[in-house]
Design a protein around this motif. Sequence first.
Motif, PDB file in Angstrom:
ATOM      1  N   ASP A 199       0.867  -1.176   0.000  1.00 53.53           N
ATOM      2  CA  ASP A 199       0.000   0.000   0.000  1.00 53.53           C
ATOM      3  C   ASP A 199       0.908   1.232   0.000  1.00 53.53           C
ATOM      4  O   ASP A 199       1.643   1.481   0.968  1.00 53.53           O
ATOM      5  CB  ASP A 199      -0.889  -0.003   1.247  1.00 53.53           C
TER       6      ASP A 199
ATOM      7  N   SER B 113      -0.350   4.407  -0.822  1.00 53.37           N
ATOM      8  CA  SER B 113      -1.259   5.536  -0.989  1.00 53.37           C
ATOM      9  C   SER B 113      -0.783   6.796  -0.275  1.00 53.37           C
ATOM     10  O   SER B 113      -1.093   7.910  -0.691  1.00 53.37           O
ATOM     11  CB  SER B 113      -2.660   5.150  -0.480  1.00 53.37           C
ATOM     12  N   GLU B 114      -0.037   6.624   0.794  1.00 48.52           N
ATOM     13  CA  GLU B 114       0.478   7.781   1.528  1.00 48.52           C
ATOM     14  C   GLU B 114       1.848   8.144   0.966  1.00 48.52           C
ATOM     15  O   GLU B 114       2.725   7.280   0.877  1.00 48.52           O
ATOM     16  CB  GLU B 114       0.578   7.462   3.025  1.00 48.52           C
TER      17      GLU B 114
END
Length: 849
Positions: free
Chosen positions: A139, A141-142
């Motif tokens: 992940d 996304s940040e």
Amino acid sequence: MLYFSRFKMILIWLAVAATVVLAAPNLIPASTLAQLPSWVPKRQMTLGLDLQGGSHILLEMNQNDLIKDRLETTRDEIRTLLRDAKIGYTGLGGTGRTLQVRITDPAQLDAAKKALKTLTDPVAAGLFTGGSIQEMALDDSEPGLLKFTVTDAGIKYRTSTALAQSIEVVERRVNELGTTEPIVQRQGDDRILVQVPGLQDPQRLKEILGQTAKLTFQMVDQSMPVQDALKGRPPAGSTVLYSQDDPPVPYLIENRVIVSGENLVDAQATYNSQNNEPVVSFRFDSKGAARFGQATAQNVGKLFAIILDNQVISAPQIREPILGGTGQISGNFTAQSANDLAVLLRAGALPATLTVIEERTVGPGLGQDSIHAGKVAGIIGSILVVAFMFVAYGFLGFLANIALAVHVAMIVGLLSLLGATLTLPGIAGIVLTIGMAVDSNVLIYERIREERRAGRSVIQAIDTGFSKALATIVDSNVTSLIATVVLFYLGTGPVKGFAITYAIGILTTVFTAFTFTRLLVSIWLRRARPKELPRAPITFVPPGTKIPFMGIRRWTFALSSALSILSVVAFMSVGINYGIDFKGGSLIEVQSKSGDANLADIRGRLSELNIGEVQVQQFGAPNDVLIRVGTQDGGENAEQTVIDKVRGELQDQYDFRRVEVVGPTVSGELAKQGTIAMIVALVGILVYVWFRFEWQFAVGAIVATVHDVVMTLGFFVISGLEFNQSSLAAILTIIGYSLNDTIVVYDRVREDLRKYKRMPLPQLLNNAINETLSRTTLTSVTTSLALLALVLFGGEVIRSFTLAMLFGVVFGTYSSIFIAAPLLILFKLRPQASADEEKPVGGGKAVAT
């Protein structure tokens, strides 16, 4: 029906002879069998743990250990990959199933993803399953933050792989104990079942199976005193670990592993030649020897630690390089503890912790007592049934008894051939089938008598009797078989053993009653050429009996309704005495080594152990005691601690004959399985009866069966008998037996519906019940005699099971007469039945069936 070709007769006699030959080894001592020629059949029935003693242990793998190990490995990989790629990072760590790392330079983010791509690459799921799975998911996304999460598929893959590895390790450990024919098998997705017959020391087995046995050799960090590390903070890359001593000694250990247990090729318990103390000698493979030699050469004069499951066994000083790849582990060992450690090291480490969630241990003394009690009950039950059949049918009863002996031989022979395990409930199953096997013969003989009274010749009566009884025999046995199949698939341990024995008994009943008995009768007819059927010494139900059962149906409905409501109210308010199978906890049976048991002393000693609710009661003989300890708040491990405390307190004066421990996880599952088993059995029977008859019959049969189940539950509430897995088996068997009874009545009702087109339904039902009353009575009596022998002589262990069965047989007979049949009127099997009820002859139309 009575004609047998020579070929068919030969086949039948060969089948009988084969089963007798297969059953015979069970009557011969094993020492004698060993001396017989190799071509002689020697296979005996395998005795269950409750008969020969031993331990049944269910282990559950801790998935959190696997996730933790996977995250630790992934963290090391991330550190290595980013350093090799010269990418700056910070904040490497995580919680739960997720690891995260922040890339310090946003311009290097793509390079970091490329460097770490191998972490999210799919891995092969297996050779036979095919395909691949993704263990880690990314992940991003940040901005600047990369999160790696272990997927559900990854956990499942790791668990499956670790379980297969654990089974191999457990097998090696158990085999190292020198036990005979242990069973180690997978159960579900994360459990291992271990059964070790004849084991004398179950505590030792649990200790060996419960240890992960992760062995490592690591250096002791001597850069600062360990006490300073305890007061402050250990240096980076080091951890404080404690020894196995009492009290434990702290050591400051470097996290870097020099060599692990994976590099061991052998470990043996020996004695130190200098002080004669037990030690464990080990030998590394070439890779381990090289690493160990290099590390010891570089650290002469320093301490290194031998660590097992994060506990320091010893921390000797390296006096000189150890280059031969061999060494010794010394500590405060006894001969047995040194041997156990050697066993663990040879078997290898477990990939994750295994927790004991269920334990059932039976001592060899109790097993012998159970075998003796089962034999006595079986012999007495058989004598009662054989005597009753002769009294009820004379010479025909004698032929039925021969078929009964063949029936028992076939059960024993098939159990031996299949290698099935005979348990104590399995003995109960054999005795029960002795009683129920008579049912088919009774059905046939009553039909024969009925046809003879109708004016047929002896040969015609016998031929027609066998022919008409076949459909009823099949229907009644199929309903019992449905409940038994459910019992087999949803039951565990002894319950499954009962189901196997009972199912084989049902199948052999059809063969012996319909084929072998028919052959014996045909041989008797050809040789004796009788002019009349043999007379019986006693007639239990006179021919032409006309009891007006339907006239009192409102009273029986009212009585059954009141008792059912009372049972439900008692069940909801008073509650049932659940055993540990369904509420968890520990059950311990002990026997005083000398004199009678002192219950007050036991209660007093156990109350001081702080183990919660404790019940102590006499169990059979004055020197036998049953101890129940309530479930513990600390989970599965706390349940095992209870056994250790009780054993330590009582073992000096008492022998431990039986130990059962069921953790909260298993008890909840057993309760759920029991409910599902009941529902599945009832639905299966409903579908079968509906298919074979009409919906009124199906619903009536289910209502009558539910009535019997409710009555039996009420019996458990009022009597205070413990409700356990065996009790559940009793209820499911009662379902089959009750349906067996009901189907016999319904089969006659269906036949009479075709025969008497205009007879009012109440009168028709009276006729059907009276026509089958002799069969119903005789079957109930024979089954009750067999069960009574089990109740009186079968021992305390299965008493609640057999008492429930006896109660269920009585109420099953009652419900088939007073509940199942009258319900057909309530459901308007013939629409004009109510209008014609008071007339001697009615005008209702028969239902075509």
